[in-house]
Write a protein that holds these residues in place. Structure first.
Motif, mmCIF file in Angstrom:
data_model
loop_
_atom_site.group_PDB
_atom_site.id
_atom_site.type_symbol
_atom_site.label_atom_id
_atom_site.label_comp_id
_atom_site.label_asym_id
_atom_site.label_seq_id
_atom_site.Cartn_x
_atom_site.Cartn_y
_atom_site.Cartn_z
ATOM 1 N N LEU A 97 31.784 30.973 36.486
ATOM 2 C CA LEU A 97 32.292 30.840 37.843
ATOM 3 C C LEU A 97 32.332 29.342 38.088
ATOM 4 O O LEU A 97 31.296 28.678 38.055
ATOM 5 C CB LEU A 97 31.336 31.541 38.813
ATOM 6 C CG LEU A 97 31.670 31.536 40.288
ATOM 7 C CD1 LEU A 97 33.066 32.105 40.538
ATOM 8 C CD2 LEU A 97 30.647 32.380 41.056
ATOM 9 N N MET A 133 35.905 34.884 30.418
ATOM 10 C CA MET A 133 36.428 35.083 31.761
ATOM 11 C C MET A 133 35.963 33.908 32.606
ATOM 12 O O MET A 133 34.769 33.646 32.699
ATOM 13 C CB MET A 133 35.924 36.398 32.338
ATOM 14 C CG MET A 133 36.533 36.699 33.684
ATOM 15 S SD MET A 133 36.048 38.315 34.312
ATOM 16 C CE MET A 133 34.449 37.910 34.984
ATOM 17 N N ASP A 134 36.900 33.191 33.170
ATOM 18 C CA ASP A 134 36.580 32.055 34.024
ATOM 19 C C ASP A 134 37.127 32.332 35.415
ATOM 20 O O ASP A 134 38.330 32.512 35.592
ATOM 21 C CB ASP A 134 37.221 30.771 33.481
ATOM 22 C CG ASP A 134 36.730 30.435 32.082
ATOM 23 O OD1 ASP A 134 35.612 30.860 31.729
ATOM 24 O OD2 ASP A 134 37.462 29.754 31.340
ATOM 25 N N LEU A 135 36.232 32.368 36.392
ATOM 26 C CA LEU A 135 36.663 32.557 37.775
ATOM 27 C C LEU A 135 36.644 31.205 38.472
ATOM 28 O O LEU A 135 35.603 30.544 38.505
ATOM 29 C CB LEU A 135 35.708 33.515 38.504
ATOM 30 C CG LEU A 135 35.458 34.867 37.854
ATOM 31 C CD1 LEU A 135 34.507 35.702 38.717
ATOM 32 C CD2 LEU A 135 36.763 35.616 37.652
ATOM 33 N N TYR B 121 32.636 36.665 43.329
ATOM 34 C CA TYR B 121 32.912 35.536 44.228
ATOM 35 C C TYR B 121 32.037 35.638 45.472
ATOM 36 O O TYR B 121 31.393 34.679 45.882
ATOM 37 C CB TYR B 121 34.388 35.535 44.644
ATOM 38 C CG TYR B 121 35.331 34.930 43.637
ATOM 39 C CD1 TYR B 121 35.210 33.595 43.249
ATOM 40 C CD2 TYR B 121 36.386 35.669 43.099
ATOM 41 C CE1 TYR B 121 36.106 33.030 42.355
ATOM 42 C CE2 TYR B 121 37.281 35.118 42.200
ATOM 43 C CZ TYR B 121 37.138 33.796 41.830
ATOM 44 O OH TYR B 121 38.009 33.231 40.949
ATOM 45 N N PHE B 126 31.565 31.949 46.886
ATOM 46 C CA PHE B 126 32.751 31.177 46.506
ATOM 47 C C PHE B 126 33.992 31.700 47.210
ATOM 48 O O PHE B 126 34.118 32.904 47.457
ATOM 49 C CB PHE B 126 33.000 31.296 44.991
ATOM 50 C CG PHE B 126 32.294 30.263 44.162
ATOM 51 C CD1 PHE B 126 30.908 30.122 44.229
ATOM 52 C CD2 PHE B 126 33.001 29.433 43.310
ATOM 53 C CE1 PHE B 126 30.254 29.177 43.443
ATOM 54 C CE2 PHE B 126 32.356 28.494 42.527
ATOM 55 C CZ PHE B 126 30.979 28.361 42.594
ATOM 56 N N GLY B 130 41.527 31.821 41.796
ATOM 57 C CA GLY B 130 42.306 32.318 40.676
ATOM 58 C C GLY B 130 41.375 32.432 39.497
ATOM 59 O O GLY B 130 40.280 31.897 39.529
ATOM 60 N N HIS B 131 41.812 33.115 38.482
ATOM 61 C CA HIS B 131 40.918 33.283 37.343
ATOM 62 C C HIS B 131 41.723 33.445 36.082
ATOM 63 O O HIS B 131 42.949 33.570 36.129
ATOM 64 C CB HIS B 131 40.044 34.516 37.544
ATOM 65 C CG HIS B 131 40.824 35.794 37.522
ATOM 66 N ND1 HIS B 131 41.258 36.409 38.669
ATOM 67 C CD2 HIS B 131 41.281 36.551 36.493
ATOM 68 C CE1 HIS B 131 41.925 37.497 38.348
ATOM 69 N NE2 HIS B 131 41.967 37.598 37.022
ATOM 70 N N ARG B 132 41.031 33.435 34.993
ATOM 71 C CA ARG B 132 41.686 33.789 33.753
ATOM 72 C C ARG B 132 40.717 34.611 32.936
ATOM 73 O O ARG B 132 39.511 34.351 32.918
ATOM 74 C CB ARG B 132 42.136 32.544 32.999
ATOM 75 C CG ARG B 132 41.122 32.033 32.043
ATOM 76 C CD ARG B 132 41.633 30.793 31.379
ATOM 77 N NE ARG B 132 42.167 31.126 30.070
ATOM 78 C CZ ARG B 132 42.346 30.202 29.136
ATOM 79 N NH1 ARG B 132 42.084 28.937 29.389
ATOM 80 N NH2 ARG B 132 42.805 30.539 27.964
ATOM 81 N N MET B 133 41.257 35.608 32.287
ATOM 82 C CA MET B 133 40.423 36.438 31.438
ATOM 83 C C MET B 133 41.175 36.671 30.142
ATOM 84 O O MET B 133 42.306 37.151 30.148
ATOM 85 C CB MET B 133 40.130 37.774 32.131
ATOM 86 C CG MET B 133 39.160 38.618 31.349
ATOM 87 S SD MET B 133 38.716 40.133 32.216
ATOM 88 C CE MET B 133 40.139 41.142 31.840
ATOM 89 N N ASP B 134 40.573 36.283 29.042
ATOM 90 C CA ASP B 134 41.180 36.474 27.728
ATOM 91 C C ASP B 134 40.270 37.371 26.909
ATOM 92 O O ASP B 134 39.110 37.038 26.677
ATOM 93 C CB ASP B 134 41.332 35.128 27.008
ATOM 94 C CG ASP B 134 42.217 34.158 27.784
ATOM 95 O OD1 ASP B 134 43.075 34.637 28.540
ATOM 96 O OD2 ASP B 134 42.050 32.946 27.615
#
Lengths: 147, 147
Positions: A97, A133-135, B121, B126, B130-134
DNA sequence: ACCGAAACTGAAAATGATTATCATTTTCAT
DNA sequence: ATGAAAATGATAATCATTTTCAGTTTCGGT
């Protein structure tokens, strides 16, 4: 012998290939195991150099790649073009996060999300290997200070 | 006027700052909007050059940064050290399921995961951005062919 | 313990992606 | 039309990472 298990993993990898041991690799490994969550090659290099001034940055790069191959580390790249290496062994898997304003990284774990990820793998016929996973968001502190 | 909305977003951004329009930017935007999921600056440069040979790679870089700032694109970097630019506007948000063997990228959507992300969040105070998940794994085809 | 092939190391140079510099050209409000 | 401000593109610079290569170390077989 604090890190006996990790060393065993590495030695197994070394001997399974036609690789050889070296003091540099031992020193780099020790520094890596003592390092924080996400190190840069350069950061690790500086840490190692404090104790073993003779190691070179190039060898740190090479050794980090070995750590990745044997499952001790993983390469992740956040925003800017610098790779960071994350511990994979002996630490809980976690996601990130990240505060877009101050750059703070909080590690999070959520078993429920993991379950849903497995569902996705199954739906598409994939064998899971790992994920990231990066929030991104703005943390409370940064929100207060307006900017 | 296929991409009227996207163009409007960009023009709004241009005029809100003290920026100016240019034919290069228009050409690059058109090529970007016609491009696939994740383009490299270089790939986009080649695409633009086919129709408008005069544009420079540097301008493509600069313009992609503008797209990111106005919310039309997002920079993501997969494994190797090359940034890729992803459409953010007019396309559904999606995550990635990536085959480590053949490199294939499948786009996935899972509202249930999004819900759990929101929970994270909230738990940490927070504001989501936006986020990314791979998700990395091995696809069925690669699994069959053994290697 | 010795030997030699194969692997490892580190310095310097190479690479690849991206960015800064700067002189020239273009845009746009007046 | 004019001129200030911004955009462009070529060249050079930067930054992270990799390659090259000559010298050094490791290790299995003796």
């Amino acid at each position: 012998m604090k890190y006996a298990k990790e060393e065993a993993v590495f030695e197994k990898y070394i001997s399974s290939g036609k690789l050889k041991q070296s003091k540099q690799r031992k020193n780099i490994m020790q520094a890596f195991l003592e390092s924080g969550k996400h190190v840069t090659a350069e950061e690790l290099y500086n840490a190692v150099k404090r104790k073993f001034p003779s190691v070179g940055l190039i060898t740190v790069y090479r050794t980090l790649k070995l750590f990745c191959k044997c499952g001790l580390a993983r390469e992740v790249c956040f925003e800017n073009g610098t790779a960071r290496y994350e511990h994979l062994y002996g630490r809980q898997h976690h996601d990130h996060l990240i505060c877009s304003a101050c750059g703070k990284v909080i590690e999070i774990e959520d078993p429920d999300i993991e379950k849903l990820q497995d569902r996705q793998y199954k739906m598409h016929g994939f064998v899971p290997q790992g994920h990231r996973m990066d929030l991104y968001g703005i943390c409370r502190k940064c929100r207060m200070c307006q900017r």
